[in-house]
Design an enzyme around this catalytic site. Structure first.
Site, short mmCIF file in Angstrom:
data_model
loop_
_atom_site.label_atom_id
_atom_site.label_comp_id
_atom_site.label_asym_id
_atom_site.label_seq_id
_atom_site.Cartn_x
_atom_site.Cartn_y
_atom_site.Cartn_z
N LYS A 75 40.81 4.57 77.95
CA LYS A 75 41.90 5.08 78.78
C LYS A 75 42.30 4.13 79.90
CE LYS A 75 41.15 10.08 78.23
NZ LYS A 75 40.93 11.34 78.96
N GLY A 139 36.78 10.82 85.45
CA GLY A 139 37.43 11.12 84.18
C GLY A 139 38.67 11.98 84.35
#
Length: 281
Positions: A75, A139
């Site tokens: 990501k 996250g």
């Protein structure tokens, strides 16, 4: 339901991850493509972190590839390859969806936070004017913090094991949305006085995990929210329900993200029904 037929005109999309065995996004997207007659397919793409640059070069050259869902551990690193990153992706410093344009330029954004807020709204909860306790600062939690503030929360306290990390995220959120009072607090700080407590940590994924918050110290009216999807009912949600708290499950976050990501990569769904397969990402 019609069977999925792959032809030379089929648009291909991928879920980029390492490891790949936990990924379930294709099993959610493909039935929806079939249901709505969309000539597209999503496949798993297994790439090691050290091979990402080579993989990106190959994906740019593959003109059948229309876009990607991106999950751990790519990501953050995939964002550096994007020519354009949306506002949410820029704030978080990570993207979980990428689309390729006609010139094979990459456009990325992050839909973790938007998906979470939309899922809560679908369940009848509006963050406007609310006082929020978020458990965890890493996250998906980063994206959720920005989205909660953007949705109009009056205040946001971020409880994290590493206090400095929670404080740093709170500072960034307040800078982006100064109307939301933000602060980092210790993981064991008093959880009383909040309208909603959100677990963005991984505590609850495994049997025997400790609770991320002492449910007995929450106000009776506090809503308890989870982003973990498997198991559907974590120990936190069980404990909260047992004490009479309203609870929100993790599944709606996925469903709303699927809608947002599908539209972003160019395959919007006219309607959406809950899918049976769980996912990670």
């Amino acid at each position: 339901m019609p069977s999925l037929t792959i032809t030379g005109t089929t648009r291909v999309f991928g879920t980029l991850a390492h490891p790949i065995d936990h990924v379930r996004v294709p099993s959610v997207m493909n039935p929806l493509y079939e249901k709505h007659g969309i000539d597209a397919v999503m496949v798993p793409i297994h790439v090691l972190p050290e091979d990402l640059e080579d993989a990106v070069r190959g994906m740019r050259a593959n003109r059948s590839l229309g876009g990607l869902c991106v999950t751990v551990p790519h990501k953050v690193t995939i964002a550096a390859f994007c020519e354009e990153v949306g506002a949410s992706g820029r704030r978080v410093g990570a993207v979980n969806a990428v689309r390729f344009d006609a010139e094979r330029r990459m456009h990325g954004d992050n839909f973790d936070g938007q998906g979470y807020v939309a899922g809560m709204r679908a369940g009848g909860f509006d963050f406007a004017g609310k006082h929020v306790l978020q458990l965890g600062a890493g996250g998906a939690g980063m994206a959720i913090a920005f989205a909660v503030a953007e949705a109009g929360a009056a205040s946001l306290s971020i409880a994290n094991r590493t206090l400095a990390r929670g404080e740093e995220l709170a500072h960034r959120v307040h800078k982006a949305f100064p109307g939301c009072i933000t602060r980092g607090v210790a993981a064991d700080a008093d959880p009383a006085g909040y309208d909603v407590a959100i677990n963005t940590t991984s505590l609850g994924l495994h049997a025997g995990d400790p609770l991320p918050v002492d449910v007995g110290r929450l106000d009776p009216a506090t809503v308890v929210s989870e982003i973990i999807m498997i198991p559907e009912e974590t120990a936190l949600l069980k404990a909260a329900r047992a004490r009479g708290h309203a609870v929100h499950y993790g599944r709606p976050m996925l469903e709303e993200q699927i809608k947002l990501i599908a539209a972003f990569i160019g395959t919007p769904f006219p309607s959406f029904e809950a899918c049976s397969a769980g996912t990670s990402g």
